[in-house]
Design a protein around this motif. Structure first.
Motif, PDB file in Angstrom:
ATOM      1  N   ILE A  17     -10.975  23.696 -18.003  1.00 52.35           N
ATOM      2  CA  ILE A  17      -9.576  23.738 -18.420  1.00 52.35           C
ATOM      3  C   ILE A  17      -8.705  23.473 -17.188  1.00 52.35           C
ATOM      4  O   ILE A  17      -8.955  24.029 -16.110  1.00 52.35           O
ATOM      5  CB  ILE A  17      -9.230  25.107 -19.035  1.00 52.35           C
ATOM      6  N   SER A  18      -7.670  22.645 -17.343  1.00 46.36           N
ATOM      7  CA  SER A  18      -6.905  22.246 -16.165  1.00 46.36           C
ATOM      8  C   SER A  18      -5.436  22.003 -16.496  1.00 46.36           C
ATOM      9  O   SER A  18      -4.974  22.255 -17.605  1.00 46.36           O
ATOM     10  CB  SER A  18      -7.522  20.962 -15.577  1.00 46.36           C
ATOM     11  N   HIS A  41      -5.504  20.744 -21.953  1.00 45.12           N
ATOM     12  CA  HIS A  41      -5.964  19.791 -20.940  1.00 45.12           C
ATOM     13  C   HIS A  41      -7.383  20.149 -20.496  1.00 45.12           C
ATOM     14  O   HIS A  41      -7.674  21.310 -20.192  1.00 45.12           O
ATOM     15  CB  HIS A  41      -5.030  19.806 -19.732  1.00 45.12           C
ATOM     16  N   LEU A  42      -8.243  19.145 -20.458  1.00 41.89           N
ATOM     17  CA  LEU A  42      -9.637  19.329 -20.058  1.00 41.89           C
ATOM     18  C   LEU A  42      -9.986  18.290 -19.005  1.00 41.89           C
ATOM     19  O   LEU A  42      -9.789  17.081 -19.222  1.00 41.89           O
ATOM     20  CB  LEU A  42     -10.563  19.168 -21.263  1.00 41.89           C
ATOM     21  N   SER A  43     -10.464  18.739 -17.861  1.00 43.38           N
ATOM     22  CA  SER A  43     -10.887  17.832 -16.801  1.00 43.38           C
ATOM     23  C   SER A  43     -12.397  17.785 -16.724  1.00 43.38           C
ATOM     24  O   SER A  43     -13.085  18.755 -17.059  1.00 43.38           O
ATOM     25  CB  SER A  43     -10.317  18.282 -15.448  1.00 43.38           C
ATOM     26  N   LYS A  44     -12.919  16.637 -16.272  1.00 39.04           N
ATOM     27  CA  LYS A  44     -14.363  16.463 -16.165  1.00 39.04           C
ATOM     28  C   LYS A  44     -14.672  15.544 -14.997  1.00 39.04           C
ATOM     29  O   LYS A  44     -13.837  14.745 -14.567  1.00 39.04           O
ATOM     30  CB  LYS A  44     -14.911  15.846 -17.458  1.00 39.04           C
ATOM     31  N   PRO A  45     -15.898  15.610 -14.467  1.00 34.06           N
ATOM     32  CA  PRO A  45     -16.312  14.656 -13.433  1.00 34.06           C
ATOM     33  C   PRO A  45     -16.639  13.309 -14.060  1.00 34.06           C
ATOM     34  O   PRO A  45     -16.823  13.192 -15.276  1.00 34.06           O
ATOM     35  CB  PRO A  45     -17.557  15.326 -12.833  1.00 34.06           C
ATOM     36  N   ILE A  74     -13.899  31.682 -19.039  1.00 32.70           N
ATOM     37  CA  ILE A  74     -13.366  30.323 -19.206  1.00 32.70           C
ATOM     38  C   ILE A  74     -13.525  29.563 -17.897  1.00 32.70           C
ATOM     39  O   ILE A  74     -13.093  30.035 -16.835  1.00 32.70           O
ATOM     40  CB  ILE A  74     -11.877  30.356 -19.601  1.00 32.70           C
ATOM     41  N   ARG A  75     -14.144  28.383 -17.970  1.00 33.10           N
ATOM     42  CA  ARG A  75     -14.244  27.539 -16.780  1.00 33.10           C
ATOM     43  C   ARG A  75     -12.896  26.843 -16.602  1.00 33.10           C
ATOM     44  O   ARG A  75     -12.414  26.144 -17.495  1.00 33.10           O
ATOM     45  CB  ARG A  75     -15.374  26.536 -16.940  1.00 33.10           C
ATOM     46  N   THR A  82      -4.764  23.677  -9.653  1.00 34.48           N
ATOM     47  CA  THR A  82      -3.838  23.420 -10.750  1.00 34.48           C
ATOM     48  C   THR A  82      -2.504  22.926 -10.196  1.00 34.48           C
ATOM     49  O   THR A  82      -1.899  21.988 -10.733  1.00 34.48           O
ATOM     50  CB  THR A  82      -3.618  24.702 -11.576  1.00 34.48           C
ATOM     51  N   TRP A  83      -2.046  23.550  -9.110  1.00 33.21           N
ATOM     52  CA  TRP A  83      -0.819  23.086  -8.441  1.00 33.21           C
ATOM     53  C   TRP A  83      -0.957  21.616  -8.026  1.00 33.21           C
ATOM     54  O   TRP A  83      -0.052  20.815  -8.264  1.00 33.21           O
ATOM     55  CB  TRP A  83      -0.560  23.973  -7.217  1.00 33.21           C
ATOM     56  N   LEU A  84      -2.100  21.269  -7.453  1.00 39.02           N
ATOM     57  CA  LEU A  84      -2.315  19.895  -7.011  1.00 39.02           C
ATOM     58  C   LEU A  84      -2.384  18.938  -8.195  1.00 39.02           C
ATOM     59  O   LEU A  84      -1.815  17.838  -8.153  1.00 39.02           O
ATOM     60  CB  LEU A  84      -3.603  19.806  -6.180  1.00 39.02           C
TER      61      LEU A  84
END
Length: 267
Positions: A17-18, A41-45, A74-75, A82-84
């Motif tokens: 989660i991002s 929002h979901l981030s992934k490699p 929760i990952r 998150t700020w970045l």
């Protein structure tokens, strides 16, 4: 939102989660236009397939191990990450406000922690790892403007407005008596000119807080300081009126003998 984020995290091994979702779950400081966002929002490699779920905003990003963590099952991206991630979406002043919150020293015994969420050095190190990230230029600019000592978004905006008006940068969390642990403090001000500036937000309207604020201001005034109290009305005009008042006060304010003699800076 937490229930949806938890389910999404559980169903997305290797992702996290991002962005705005992470900020809202962590109650990080967001501008009004994002503070009630329901986006997920979901981030992934890059190694994982693209996110194609309805209602999910997917991001493919490079994140180091210490920029993602598991919190309450929760990952999720860390607060600094998150700020970045939000650097490309927020204005410079909004990013500074969010960053100042990360740097804020917690109030002892009241917040369940004793250390800030981040340091300038730690944030700068993280920024340097991601030179090609969208928003990185704004993140670098924000780092140069962030300070330890702003207790709220309006206080950060006030400091930025003061500097934008060409005034010297004020001191933050300025104690009346530096050697006294229980000394009343000003949100910001200029010791050499005996000017204390307070921003009183909504919680300052509570009876107990009004009494405390009155005692605080009287202590400064009894010591010969000028006290300027600002409210959300000043915030509404971007502190334009407030900075004009500060300019006028500084022109005629007390000047410490050491400063007048040239041993310290004028402000």
């Amino acid at each position: 939102m937490e229930t949806a984020a938890r389910a999404l995290s559980a169903a997305s091994p290797g992702a996290w989660i991002s962005h705005v979702t992470a900020a809202r779950l962590r109650c990080q400081l967001l501008p009004p236009w994002l503070s009630d966002s329901e986006e997920l929002h979901l981030s992934k490699p890059r190694a994982l397939p693209e996110v194609r779920r309805k209602g999910i905003v997917g991001h493919t990003v490079l994140a180091l191990d210490d920029e993602v963590e598991t919190a309450d099952g929760i990952r999720i991206s860390t607060r600094p990450r998150t700020w970045l991630d939000l650097a490309r979406h927020l204005s410079l002043s909004e990013l500074v406000c969010m960053g100042d919150e990360l740097l804020r020293i917690p109030r002892l015994g009241l917040e369940g922690r004793s250390e800030p969420f981040a340091t300038i050095e730690g944030l700068r190190s993280m920024v340097n790892r991601h030179p090609n990230l969208q928003g990185i230029v704004r993140a670098r600019a924000a780092l140069d403007l962030m300070r330890v000592g702003s207790d709220s978004g309006p206080e950060s905006l006030l400091r930025l407005a003061i500097c934008d008006a060409g005034l010297p940068e004020p001191e933050l969390q300025l104690p009346l008596r530096p050697d006294s642990p229980g000394s009343p403090t000003a949100d910001l001000g200029y010791r050499s000119r005996r000017l204390a500036v307070q921003y009183d937000g909504g919680h300052h309207l509570l009876p107990a807080q009004i009494f405390s604020d009155h005692r605080r201001d009287k202590a400064f005034e009894a010591a010969g300081w000028t006290v300027l109290v600002l409210t959300k009305g000043d915030l509404a005009d971007g502190f334009a009126g407030a900075t004009a008042k500060i300019k006028r006060i500084l022109r005629t304010a007390y000047l410490s003998p050491r400063t007048e003699a040239g041993f310290t800076n004028a402000m």
